[in-house]
Design an enzyme around this catalytic site. Structure first.
Site, mmCIF file in Angstrom:
data_model
loop_
_atom_site.group_PDB
_atom_site.id
_atom_site.type_symbol
_atom_site.label_atom_id
_atom_site.label_comp_id
_atom_site.label_asym_id
_atom_site.label_seq_id
_atom_site.Cartn_x
_atom_site.Cartn_y
_atom_site.Cartn_z
ATOM 1 N N HIS A 157 90.479 -3.610 -14.130
ATOM 2 C CA HIS A 157 91.230 -2.342 -13.991
ATOM 3 C C HIS A 157 90.436 -1.172 -14.573
ATOM 4 O O HIS A 157 91.015 -0.189 -15.008
ATOM 5 C CB HIS A 157 92.596 -2.411 -14.677
ATOM 6 N N SER A 198 68.753 19.179 -10.352
ATOM 7 C CA SER A 198 69.628 20.198 -9.784
ATOM 8 C C SER A 198 68.871 21.511 -9.757
ATOM 9 O O SER A 198 68.111 21.814 -10.677
ATOM 10 C CB SER A 198 70.882 20.330 -10.643
ATOM 11 N N GLU A 251 73.964 7.031 -4.735
ATOM 12 C CA GLU A 251 75.008 7.804 -4.046
ATOM 13 C C GLU A 251 74.822 7.741 -2.531
ATOM 14 O O GLU A 251 75.788 7.593 -1.776
ATOM 15 C CB GLU A 251 74.974 9.262 -4.501
ATOM 16 N N LYS A 280 70.152 18.243 -15.362
ATOM 17 C CA LYS A 280 70.669 17.198 -14.483
ATOM 18 C C LYS A 280 69.596 16.223 -13.999
ATOM 19 O O LYS A 280 68.483 16.592 -13.669
ATOM 20 C CB LYS A 280 71.323 17.823 -13.238
#
Ligand code: ARG
Length: 470
Positions: free
Chosen positions: A158, A279, A292, A285
């Site tokens: 969970h 970024s 992804e 970043k």
């Protein structure tokens, strides 16, 4: 000047220019040229074998086809949209090159059995290549599992901290998912490897063909039993796409974990710089683009599967032109999984595991509560009572801001007289994972044994699941 089409004898008007482009498939099916030529070579040899072609005609055809193949390999072949597809492009070129003998190649054959054969040959080769690519990722997983067999991390259910596990065990969980993918592709290969050739348009042919001869020449396990089915069947393509979609779903789940783990909230792993991007506005970043994208690309392969299922759903027997639409989703699925497997084969061995943060995270969240309950059971407390006692200990820890390991013996004994000094052996995360030492569990020694078996199972398929469990 318009190019003569091999089928235009009964036509009085030329094809509409837009329709010509609309119905053509050569822009994508030229990818099948090697399989198309292999099929034609085998067909010509069979025709000579049964006496439909002379040996000289056969030899001229084979020589011409191989020359065409060399030209296509070299990139000097001129493809024509007017000639519609890979089959007619190659056949027309053969006729232009060798003349009369070339006109006899299509004897006892149709593009319907030809394209079904080409596609099966192509997917058969693809399945073999995919097997190699999956194994490469599995090798990477084994190497990380070996390196991190005893690295402790929190296991989740969970998405809440559940029990400590080892990072090696987690890598081998991914290995298993991919192993089943390999098995599925290997199983699908059996149904791919059946030859439609000789079915001709739909009913077979009146020539005395020898389909076993052709099937053997092309390495097929068998010739298809029913001509109507063989030219219309694309369920092998659906199976292939389903296997690809499920593989992508697995890679997507792996991606999701890599994205989470590399975030500063988790900070369990660092992905190699070469696989991340920055970024343009936020200088700090480092984005996990590859995971992804792999996660995102699962969507297109699932789409390819749905496209193929829908393509076939309404088709009456036998061949229909709808089937021309099977190739682009298949090629897309194939290219996508190969790209993703390549990326993960390169990335996974270079994941840096942050043992210290993982260990601290494993200690948080009362991850050894089950171990405490099991300890009480071993000391004579019934499991339900033990569960209740530990629940109260956890509550006490939450209120006092302490993890289980940090409680004193006195504090613990307030909850049960069955607790003794040795309780601390089971409250540590190291003790917890070490105690799970049966087949399939997370103890480092079990992970090492599982790695040995995994290596053996990387070989032939279907793998022997119990090689060293006499
Ligand atoms: N380009 C076609 C395909 O991909 C080849 C078969 C065409 N057959 C026909 N009768 N028009 O399915």
């Amino acid at each position: 000047m318009s190019i003569d089409k091999p089928w235009d004898g009964r036509f009085t008007e030329p094809t509409d220019a837009f329709v010509e482009a609309f119905t053509a498939s050569v822009s994508f099916d030229k990818r099948l040229y090697r399989q198309d030529i292999a099929g034609s070579v085998a067909h010509a040899k069979m025709l000579a074998h049964v006496g439909v072609l002379t040996e000289a005609e056969r030899d001229a055809i084979v020589k011409g086809l191989l020359e065409i193949q060399a030209e296509i390999d070299a990139g000097t072949f001129t493809w024509s949209v007017a000639l519609e597809d890979v089959h007619m492009n190659i056949e027309s070129c053969l006729i232009a090159r060798i003349g009369e003998a070339g006109k006899k190649l299509h004897t006892g054959r149709s593009r319907n059995d030809q394209v079904a054969t080409d596609l099966r040959l192509y997917l058969r080769d693809s399945v073999d290549a995919i097997d190699g690519s999956i194994r490469r990722v599995q090798q990477a997983l084994i190497s990380v599992a070996e390196r991190e067999a005893d690295a402790i991390m929190p296991g989740f259910t969970h998405m809440q901290v559940a029990q400590p596990v080892t990072f090696g065990h987690h890598m081998l969980a991914w290995f298993e998912m991919l192993q089943r993918d390999r098995e599925r592709f290997a199983d699908c290969r059996k149904r791919i490897n059946v030859m439609p050739l000789g079915s001709a348009a739909l009913a077979g042919t009146s020539y005395p063909i020898d389909r076993v001869f052709t099937a053997q020449a092309l390495g097929f396990a068998a010739a298809a039993e029913n001509s109507l089915d063989a030219v219309s069947d694309r369920d092998f393509a659906v199976e292939f796409a389903a296997d690809a979609a499920l593989l992508m779903v697995h890679l997507s789940r792996i991606s999701e974990e890599l994205v989470l783990w590399s975030s500063s909230q988790f900070d369990f792993v660092e992905l190699p710089d070469a696989f991340c991007t920055g970024s343009s506005i936020m200088p700090q970043k480092k984005n996990p683009d590859v995971p992804e994208l792999v996660r995102g690309k699962s969507g297109r392969v699932i789409g390819d599967l749905v496209a193929l299922l829908t393509l076939i759903k309404g088709q009456p027997l036998a061949y229909n032109k709808d089937n021309q639409e099977d190739k682009e989703p298949l090629f897309d699925a194939l290219d996508t999984i190969q790209g993703c497997l390549r990326a993960y084969g390169d990335l996974i061995p270079n994941i840096r595991v942050k043992r210290q943060t993982m260990l601290l995270a494993a200690k948080r969240g009362f991850s050894t509560a089950t171990d405490l309950a099991d300890y009480l059971v071993r000391n004579g407390v019934a499991f339900r009572d033990a569960h209740e006692v530990v629940g109260r200990v956890v509550r006490y820890g939450i209120d006092g801001g302490k993890d289980l390991e940090e409680l004193t013996l006195n504090e613990l004994q307030q909850f049960s007289p069955a607790i003794g000094q040795d309780v601390f052996d089971v409250l540590t995360v190291t003790g917890s994972v070490a105690a799970r030492r049966h087949l399939g569990a997370t103890a480092p020694e079990q992970v090492r044994q599982a790695i040995g078996r995994a290596r053996a199972r990387l070989g032939g398929l279907p793998g022997n699941r119990f090689p060293d469990q006499a």
